[in-house]
Design a protein around this motif. Structure first.
Motif, short mmCIF file in Angstrom:
data_model
loop_
_atom_site.label_atom_id
_atom_site.label_comp_id
_atom_site.label_asym_id
_atom_site.label_seq_id
_atom_site.Cartn_x
_atom_site.Cartn_y
_atom_site.Cartn_z
N LEU A 489 145.04 -50.46 -23.37
CA LEU A 489 146.48 -50.53 -23.10
C LEU A 489 147.30 -50.73 -24.37
O LEU A 489 148.53 -50.59 -24.35
CB LEU A 489 146.78 -51.66 -22.11
N GLU A 490 146.63 -51.07 -25.47
CA GLU A 490 147.33 -51.21 -26.75
C GLU A 490 148.09 -49.92 -27.09
O GLU A 490 149.15 -49.96 -27.70
CB GLU A 490 146.32 -51.55 -27.85
N ALA A 491 147.55 -48.80 -26.65
CA ALA A 491 148.17 -47.51 -26.97
C ALA A 491 148.87 -46.91 -25.76
O ALA A 491 149.04 -45.69 -25.67
CB ALA A 491 147.10 -46.54 -27.49
N TYR A 492 149.32 -47.76 -24.83
CA TYR A 492 149.78 -47.17 -23.57
C TYR A 492 151.05 -46.33 -23.69
O TYR A 492 151.21 -45.36 -22.93
CB TYR A 492 149.86 -48.22 -22.47
N PRO A 493 151.97 -46.57 -24.62
CA PRO A 493 153.09 -45.61 -24.74
C PRO A 493 152.61 -44.20 -25.10
O PRO A 493 153.11 -43.21 -24.57
CB PRO A 493 153.95 -46.22 -25.86
N ILE A 495 149.54 -43.02 -24.52
CA ILE A 495 148.75 -42.50 -23.40
C ILE A 495 149.66 -41.86 -22.36
O ILE A 495 149.33 -40.83 -21.76
CB ILE A 495 147.89 -43.62 -22.80
N LEU A 496 150.83 -42.47 -22.13
CA LEU A 496 151.74 -41.95 -21.12
C LEU A 496 152.28 -40.57 -21.47
O LEU A 496 152.81 -39.87 -20.60
CB LEU A 496 152.91 -42.93 -20.92
N CYS A 497 152.15 -40.17 -22.72
CA CYS A 497 152.61 -38.83 -23.13
C CYS A 497 151.53 -37.77 -22.94
O CYS A 497 151.79 -36.57 -23.15
CB CYS A 497 153.03 -38.87 -24.60
N GLN A 498 150.34 -38.17 -22.55
CA GLN A 498 149.24 -37.23 -22.41
C GLN A 498 149.35 -36.43 -21.11
O GLN A 498 150.04 -36.84 -20.17
CB GLN A 498 147.89 -37.97 -22.46
N ALA A 517 142.03 -39.39 -17.53
CA ALA A 517 143.04 -39.38 -16.47
C ALA A 517 143.28 -40.79 -15.93
O ALA A 517 144.42 -41.18 -15.64
CB ALA A 517 142.59 -38.45 -15.34
N TYR A 518 142.21 -41.57 -15.78
CA TYR A 518 142.36 -42.93 -15.28
C TYR A 518 143.13 -43.82 -16.25
O TYR A 518 143.92 -44.68 -15.83
CB TYR A 518 140.99 -43.54 -14.99
N LYS A 519 142.91 -43.64 -17.54
CA LYS A 519 143.68 -44.43 -18.51
C LYS A 519 145.17 -44.14 -18.37
O LYS A 519 146.00 -45.05 -18.40
CB LYS A 519 143.18 -44.14 -19.93
N TRP A 520 145.49 -42.87 -18.23
CA TRP A 520 146.90 -42.52 -18.03
C TRP A 520 147.41 -43.14 -16.73
O TRP A 520 148.52 -43.69 -16.69
CB TRP A 520 147.06 -41.00 -17.97
N ARG A 609 153.05 -36.75 -9.47
CA ARG A 609 154.38 -37.36 -9.49
C ARG A 609 154.74 -37.84 -10.90
O ARG A 609 155.89 -37.71 -11.34
CB ARG A 609 154.44 -38.54 -8.53
N GLY A 610 153.74 -38.37 -11.61
CA GLY A 610 154.01 -38.87 -12.96
C GLY A 610 153.97 -37.80 -14.02
O GLY A 610 154.27 -38.09 -15.19
N GLY A 611 153.58 -36.58 -13.65
CA GLY A 611 153.60 -35.48 -14.61
C GLY A 611 152.32 -35.29 -15.39
O GLY A 611 152.27 -34.46 -16.31
N TYR A 612 151.26 -36.03 -15.06
CA TYR A 612 149.99 -35.83 -15.78
C TYR A 612 149.38 -34.49 -15.39
O TYR A 612 148.82 -33.80 -16.23
CB TYR A 612 149.03 -36.98 -15.46
#
Length: 695
Positions: A489-493, A495-498, A517-520, A609-612
């Protein structure tokens, strides 16, 4: 000359008798014996073989387990079997700290035979004992030899009639009387009666009772455990001031005597306070080394993580048995076919593979997670015994609490659904009591409830994750933990762009794809839950209402997705390590990928829904990968369950026999009158004498 690995395999595993399952065993891409050695280790396998062999040879353990017995007879028979387990001395008290995986193997091996027996043994020998170790000091250890000699019999009394999950509201009180240096335990009314306590109904002589600690001046210092004698070991009659009884027949596990108790001004010595987290002087002064009362409360309830971790293993064991039965049956049951000629095994049908093989993958993934989590718990307990007050020890306790609080729901719900799917996949034969799937379903059901209702427990995990957001320094939140479950989660911003960018079906057949996918997904749900909680707080409602209004669709999903990710990550790392034998890499990695994709499938709406994910290609690719993995694992399915299955005597299911011959069996529940199996006595008789010998 040292024995070869092949020699070790042959000594541990005699070949199965030839039968209808031989065809599938011949198709397997690996040796099931090699997998069993890799998965369990030779020491654990030999230990389990010793247990299974002892039970099969002992007339006291002859089937049935409890059908067609009265409740009294089944309870007594279970106790007598419990006593015999201690006589076998499979694992002595001195071995327990050095052999945690053997303890886990003992628990689950007994559970494979009968969960009433296993639970009875574990509540007395582990939960009762571990509470003395983790919450008490050396003065309390004098009880340990008596426990293992069964001179006393123990239970753990926390839950009350009106309060289960809300432990802070427990109403049993313990007022200290400095004049006599005693605590006076009291139940103010029946709603404060200790309830659902395993072993308390018929057999316990002593209980660890959790009560609110009051000083002479009236100040309450919260919940503390006390050692309380509830029955006379010589007569089993209740002690003065104690009202104790049995709760009666349940849906399952009826060999276990769940009971209730009320205390009317029962006096116990000051020394009976389990005082590792706080103490009372003879004069009546309260002392504790904890500055934060929340930390002390969490430490005093550390045993709850122990219970939840054990339930993860219990649930996985139930799923193992169900999957073994259903897949062996599916490999021998023939129905229909491409022409009017010979019928084919139902395992050849894609629909049957899709129904069962993901649960086989889940069994392996959750089994690995269960073992690691138990070892993590042992590490925590060792720190407690060493009086480790470091920041890392405190953080380890919080992390294990979060993992256990979501692990129990995930494992018990997966087993619940899996057993039902296995029952249906076996058709009418699965509905026959003799084939045991109904018993597995009923015995697994309480795993969803005790040690905390599953849905309530998930809030503990989401609270832990949300709390990490507020614990950062001036540069923002820091995500790190001793077991590294949140470090990603240290890199979660970022990760959310993936996005889901798997190029081909082949790329989707490795668990790295669902892992990403699970990390996102966890990052997305953490952000959504945090925003939802803040939005509710800004509306002017209380923090309690804000958290309550954020559970459905946000925090609950966050907790489950986080635990699914943790299970998948640990299984992925295990199956991709260099120590995996070459012949086992492909099937184990397929199981890892199948578990990840199958679990991820229930979150597809969120991924879109989240766009992944976008467009129909992504979901179709995942579906195709699931079916392809099922097809690749189909020929290995029997060998994969062979590595997990206990002997036929323990599995006790005609349609799940190791040779594949569904031979006729006498109905489970036939009378114990035949042979030399002892008859249970009624009414319930004194089961031991003062020296611990069975009457």
């Amino acid at each position: 000359m040292a024995p070869t690995r092949k020699g070790s395999e042959d000594a541990l595993f005699p070949d199965f008798p030839r039968g209808p399952l031989q065809a599938y065993r011949a198709r397997a891409s690996f040796s099931w014996k090699e997998l069993a050695l890799f998965w369990e280790g030779e020491d654990v396998l030999r230990f389990k073989k010793t247990i299974f062999s002892a039970l099969e040879k002992d007339p006291l353990f002859a089937h049935p387990r409890g059908h067609d017995l009265s409740l009294e007879q089944y309870r007594e028979l279970t106790f007598r079997r419990c006593k015999r387990i201690f006589e076998y001395d499979f694992l002595s008290p001195t071995e327990l700290p050095q052999s945690p995986l053997k303890f886990l193997a003992l628990t689950n091996s007994l559970g494979m035979y009968d969960w009433s027996l296993a639970t009875k043994v574990v509540l007395h020998s582990f939960f009762f004992v571990s509470t003395l170790y983790s919450s008490g000091l050396e003065r309390h250890f004098r009880y340990i030899p008596k426990i293992f000699r069964m001179e006393i019999f123990g239970c753990l009394a926390l839950t009350e009639l009106s309060h289960g999950s809300n432990t802070k509201a427990i109403r049993t009180t313990a007022h200290y009387d400095p004049a006599t240096e005693e605590f006076v335990l009291h139940s103010p009314d029946f709603e404060a009666a200790k309830f659902w306590v395993g072993n308390m109904g018929k057999t316990s002589t002593h209980a660890v009772v959790f009560a609110q600690l009051y000083m002479p001046g009236g100040q309450c210092h919260g919940l503390y455990p006390f050692i309380v004698q509830i029955r006379d070991p010589k007569t089993l009659l209740p002690m003065p001031g104690v009202m104790v009884g049995d709760m009666g027949r349940k849906i399952g596990q009826n060999g276990l005597d769940n009971g209730f108790a009320m205390f009317h001004k029962v006096r116990v010595p000051r020394q009976n306070l389990l005082n590792r987290t706080g103490d009372v002087t003879p004069e009546g002064a309260y002392v504790t080394h904890f500055k934060d009362d929340r930390q002390r409360f969490g430490a005093s309830l550390g045993t709850l993580s122990t219970g939840r971790v054990c339930i993860v293993g219990m649930s996985v064991t139930n799923l193992k048995l169900a999957v073994c039965i259903a897949l062996r049956f599916s490999a021998t049951r023939r129905q229909f076919g491409p022409t009017d000629g010979e019928e084919i095994p139902v395992l050849e049908y894609q629909l049957q593979q899709w129904r069962l093989l993901p649960y086989l993958a889940a069994t392996y993934a959750l089994d690995h997670f269960s073992k690691l989590l138990f070892l993590d718990l042992v590490q925590l307990q060792q720190g407690l015994l060493a009086d480790d007050r470091s920041a890392r020890q405190a953080e380890l306790g919080r992390e294990i609490h979060a993992l256990a609080s979501a692990g129990k729901p995930l494992a018990s719900w997966t087993a619940q659904r899996g057993i039902q799917e296995c029952r249906e996949a076996c058709g009418g034969h699965g509905y026959l009591a003799v084939n045991r799937l109904g018993d597995l379903r009923d015995d697994n059901d309480p795993n969803c409830t005790y040690e905390g209702d599953n849905n309530v427990l998930l809030q503990q995990t989401s609270n832990y994750l949300l709390g990490l957001l507020g614990r950062g320094g001036p540069d923002g939140a820091r995500f790190e933990s001793p077991l590294k479950s949140v470090d990603f989660l240290e890199a979660y911003p970022a990760i959310l762009c993936q996005k889901f960018e798997v190029a081909s079906l082949q790329d989707c057949l490795d668990s790295a794809a669902p892992l990403a996918a699970y990390k996102w997904l966890v990052c997305y749900l953490l952000r959504e839950s945090h925003e939802k909680l803040n939005q509710e707080r800004k509306s002017g409602i209380s923090d309690f209402e804000a958290r309550n209004n954020s559970q459905v669709y946000c925090c609950r999903s966050l907790a489950l997705a986080f635990l699914e990710l943790t299970v998948l990550r640990r299984f992925h790392e295990h199956t991709h390590q260099p120590d995996v034998p070459p012949s086992l890499r492909a099937p184990l990695q397929r199981l890892s990928a199948l578990y990840g994709l199958w679990s991820l499938g229930q979150h597809m709406a969120l991924l879109y829904r989240g766009g992944y994910c976008s467009g129909e290609r992504d979901s179709k690719l995942m579906e195709s990968a699931i079916l392809e993995l099922c097809a690749q694992l189909k020929d290995d399915a029997v060998a994969l369950v062979d590595a997990l299955a206990p002997p036929d005597f323990i599995l006790d299911s005609p349609i799940g026999r190791a040779d594949g011959e569904a031979k006729a069996a006498s109905p489970r529940g036939s009378s114990l009158a035949s042979g030399d199996v002892p008859q249970a006595r009624a009414p319930f008789a004194l089961p031991w004498d003062p020296r611990g010998a069975c009457c």
